[in-house]
Scaffold this motif. Structure first.
Motif: not given
Ligand code: ATP
Length: 873
Positions: A84-92, A99-105
């Motif tokens: 749900m976000e890029s590794p760079a965003e997670a690093k922030k 990295v945030k993950r979620d089931v989308v379907r």
């Protein structure tokens, strides 16, 4: 990371978890083991859990659809878990942040939308069966097209309806799951149990109202509680699987069993309506009749074949439309050319609404709507039938949207919005500028270099690029002083000095650099924004586009049936409320086509007249030899009735049919070992269903009832069945049998006539004429047919002796039959001919002697002539 995986996995028990890691979907633990086996991919391992290796396998994201399809076909459900976000965003958020993950379907058989996962010409239904107190209902949707239907349905009728709709997945309440398992798995449907709360009819009503943005359900008509419950369960399942993003559904259409011909599962199978007995579409009535040009038309055809109407006005409206096409063949051809260019609007719309679409879907809508206007132009000036003129009025009205899409999109856009390149040049000034910068960046830089050279008078000045400095201006060290002093030092900012060079930048250059570097991304962002805008414009017109699509389907189907009728020489049937059933020159469309393709033999057309007085039966008792064409005749008449009522012309020279309300067929024998039923048991269960349900508007075809048991038991059952059909059901029926004793019934029962399929006997062999005539057959010619089938000569000779003896015994009275059988000459009486010795021909002998490699071309040619001569003698 494993903690995150396990947490997500725990929330999606029962589904394989596709866990996104960069460019792959990875699976772990038992998911990995199961998927590796099902997909035939390598099983590896990654790290340890509780001291054990963790099994792992993965599929690349770009190829995931193919793997998904295999898994779904093999009965799995798949939860697709995205980053749900890029590794760079997670690093922030911190060095070690995951990295945030979620089931989308949740991908299940009934909730597919991708073209590659679906059959274009077939619906993919998700159904829900609900029970509220004593009443039950079935609701079904095709989320790939938005179709949404519901009907009250007693639970005993669930089987036939599942056979009609053939959904991919059925939702029931958990409490009913085990009860329905056997029935549902018989049809190859995935069964999904949902908690009772999903079926609660009060919250269901709210769910439906919220979905459609209406205040009360009355807006769509009145529904029983069970119907509301079934619809609500569907929506709640879509919420679960689509993770809140609901597909674009049309308002629910209420169907009624009373409006379509009732056909049970066995009859559908026997008549091979949509699937041949072998399983595929080829060889079925649907396979033969499908000449539609569009996928929406093909899906409508399947619905019509599965649900012929019994409402006279509807049937005649449809037939009028086919007649129009039939009488205007030249126009029909032109229209069909246009229809061929129309993409699947429904599926494109559905993907756009679920955010699974791309630029090609935008283009599909543009092209489809433009062609629809063309259809309207061609049809507009014609004197149209009601159905066609209604359809034409739904085709147009999209000019502003078409213009918008025309201006905005390139002719053939790429599949994915992600890569850009689909918005036409000239549509958006900002985008054009961004693209110019991106594509012509080098040109712009070259122009700037030219400028600097002339400003500074240093002809060797260059603009260069490297990964550390980006774009920079470079001169040789000899010009350093000049550049570093006024007035140039005001413009050129020093960056670096090397042994031989000095490097600078300018405000203008670094701005240009940023622009160039960002231009690509900027262009993509603008395109994405425009994509969203175009998508919204389309979705705002979704209802109208849906109507246009339905109109296209109607026109396509009517014209395809007209085209078929012209090619196959079919006629318009007369359909009315009488109890007529009068076919002249009827043919079996599938057998006729097969004969033409295989042997070129003509199909022999036959008449059939079952026209009955009001409230009386009319039954033909058909006797005749094996292989004469009895089953074909029975089936062709059932098919002709069905085709007429679906609104098609029929394979006959004339047909008059009084509306048929139920169609029953009991043809051929099949075991149902999976359900522990023998051939005879299946036959009796199906016959019982017919005798218990058929009414005086039913058309019944019964083929060789009772043949699966001892002769006298079989004859008695067949006899009593025929009497019941005649006296109680009062149906129009065709009854084929080898029990010649039954022909006596024609003399006893008013509505029963004898008919037979003629054969000629010539030099001890039978010749099949395939002609149905009034009267009774005298014998079955079973032994001759067995001989044709290649039974050993000794067996045939012996069978003739036994048959003679039995027939003689019968002539001399049943009592003496036992003696006759005891007296049968034993094998010694008819010496069995020795088994035929395989003789080798002269040609074969010569062939065996040839050594091909040793032959010259000339010798080989001579040899061919020689062998040909030998073969003649
Ligand atoms: N009207 C026809 N014209 C030409 N060929 C026909 C016709 N009817 C049947 N046939 C051919 O004869 C074959 C046998 O037909 P069918 O199975 O209907 O015979 P049957 O009388 O029901 O046989 P059985 O009693 O053995 O079941 C068909 O496969 C078809 O090739």
């Amino acid at each position: 990371m494993m903690a995150q995986y396990l947490q997500i996995k725990a929330a999606h028990e029962g589904a394989l978890l596709f866990y996104r890691m960069g460019d792959f979907y990875e699976m772990f633990f038992e998911d990995a083991v199961a998927a590796a086996e099902a997909l035939d991919i390598a099983l590896t391992k990654r790290g340890k859990h509780d001291g054990e290796d963790i099994p792992m396998c993965g599929v690349p994201v770009h190829a995931a659809e193919g793997y998904l399809l295999t898994l779904i076909r093999k009965g799995f459900r798949v939860a697709v878990c995205e980053q749900m976000e890029s590794p760079a965003e997670a690093k922030k958020r911190g060095y070690k942040a995951i990295v945030k993950r979620d089931v989308v379907r949740l991908v299940t058989p009934g909730t597919l939308t991708e073209d590659s996962l679906l059959e274009a010409r077939r619906h993919n239904y998700l159904a829900a069966f609900a029970e509220v107190r004593d009443s039950c209902a079935l609701a079904w949707v095709d989320i790939s097209t938005g179709a949404f239907h519901v009907m009250p349905l007693p639970s005993v009728r669930l089987g036939p309806e599942l056979a009609r709709l053939s959904p991919s997945e059925l939702i029931v309440s958990e409490a009913k799951e085990s009860e329905l398992y056997e029935l549902v798995s018989e049809f190859g449907i995935a069964l999904t149990g949902l908690a009772r709360s999903a079926f609660d009819s009060t919250s269901a009503e709210k769910r439906i109202c919220d979905l459609f943005g209406i205040a009360t359900l009355d807006a769509f008509g009145s529904f029983e509680r069970a119907e509301v419950s079934a619809m609500g369960a569907l929506i709640s399942y879509l919420e679960i699987t689509q993770k809140g993003k609901l597909p674009l559904l049309r308002p629910p259409q209420k169907e009624s069993e009373a409006r379509t011909v009732q056909i049970d599962a066995a009859t559908r199978r026997n008549l091979e309506l949509t699937h041949a007995l072998g399983g595929g579409r080829a060889g079925s009535l649907l396979g033969l009749m499908d000449r539609t040009c569009t996928a929406v038309g093909a899906r409508l055809l399947e619905r019509r074949i599965s649900s012929p109407s019994r409402v006279l006005d509807i049937i005649n409206d449809r037939l009028d439309a086919v007649s129009f096409g039939f009488e205007n063949m030249r126009l029909t051809r032109d229209l069909r050319e246009t229809l061929r260019k129309i993409p699947d609007l429904d599926r494109a719309l559905s993907r756009l609404s679920l955010d699974r679409g791309g630029p090609r879907d935008l283009a599909a809508i543009r092209n489809g709507l433009a062609e629809a206007e063309r259809l309207a132009e061609l049809l507009g000036p014609q004197d149209l039938t009601q159905l066609l003129s209604d359809a034409v009025s739904d085709l147009g009205g999209h000019t502003p949207l078409i213009d918008l899409l025309d201006q905005a999109l390139v002719a053939e856009p790429p599949l994915l919005a992600r890569d850009g390149g689909f918005v036409a040049p000239g549509y958006d000034a900002e985008l054009d500028e961004a693209r110019t910068l991106r594509d012509e960046g080098r040109g712009v830089i070259a122009g700037m270099q030219q400028q600097f050279v002339s400003d500074t008078g240093i002809s060797s000045l260059k603009i260069k690029h490297n990964n550390v400095l980006g774009y920079f201006i470079e001169t040789t060290a000899t010009h350093a002083e000049k550049m570093l002093s006024a007035p140039f030092s005001e413009t050129f900012i020093h960056r670096q000095t090397t042994a031989n060079q000095v490097r600078f930048t300018t405000v203008e250059l670094s701005e240009l650099e940023t622009k160039i570097l960002n231009a690509g991304n900027h262009a993509l962002e603008i395109e994405k924004r425009l994509y969203e805008r175009l998508k919204t414009a389309i979705l705002e017109s979704a209802t109208d586009i849906g109507q246009t699509s339905a109109a296209i389907a109607e026109i396509d189907l009517a014209l395809s049936l007209a085209d078929l009728a012209t090619a196959e020489n079919w006629v318009r049937p007369k359909v009315d409320q009488s109890r007529a059933f009068h076919i002249e020159g009827g043919r079996h469309p599938v057998v006729e086509r097969a004969l033409a393709q295989q042997s070129g033999d003509p199909f022999i057309a036959n008449d059939c007249d079952l026209s009955a007085e009001s409230d009386a039966a009319n039954i033909w008792l058909l006797t005749g030899p094996n292989m004469a064409g009895k089953s074909t005749f029975l089936r062709q008449n059932a098919l002709i009735a069905l085709m007429a009522q679906m609104g098609s012309f029929v394979p006959a020279s004339k047909a008059h049919i009084g509306i048929v309300s139920q169609l029953f067929s009991r043809v051929g024998a099949s075991d149902d070992l999976a359900r522990g039923r023998s051939t005879f048991m299946v036959e009796m269960v199906e016959t019982a269903a017919i005798l218990n349900q058929a009414d005086d508007r039913a058309l019944v075809i019964l083929d060789e009832i009772g043949r699966g048991t001892a002769t006298y038991d079989g004859l008695s059952i067949a006899w009593a069945t025929l009497e019941h059909l005649h006296d109680v059901n009062k149906s129009r029926a065709l009854f084929a049998t080898h029990y010649h004793e039954m022909t006596a019934l024609a003399g006893k029962l008013d509505g029963v006539d004898n008919a037979t399929v003629a054969v000629k006997e010539w030099e001890g062999e039978v010749i099949f004429l395939h002609e149905v005539r009034k009267g009774a057959a005298d014998r079955s010619y079973g032994v001759q047919v067995a001989q044709l089938a290649g039974l050993p000569d000794s067996v045939i000779a012996r069978a003739r002796v036994v048959l003679d003896a039995l027939e003689k015994g019968e002539r001399e009275g049943g009592a003496t039959q036992k003696t006759m059988i005891d007296d049968l000459p034993l094998f010694s009486a008819v010496p069995a001919p020795p088994p035929p010795v395989q003789k080798t021909s002269q040609v074969e002998e010569e062939l065996a002697l040839i050594i091909p490699d040793e032959l010259s071309p000339r010798e080989a040619l001579d040899l061919i002539y020689k062998l040909k001569e030998a073969a003649k003698s």
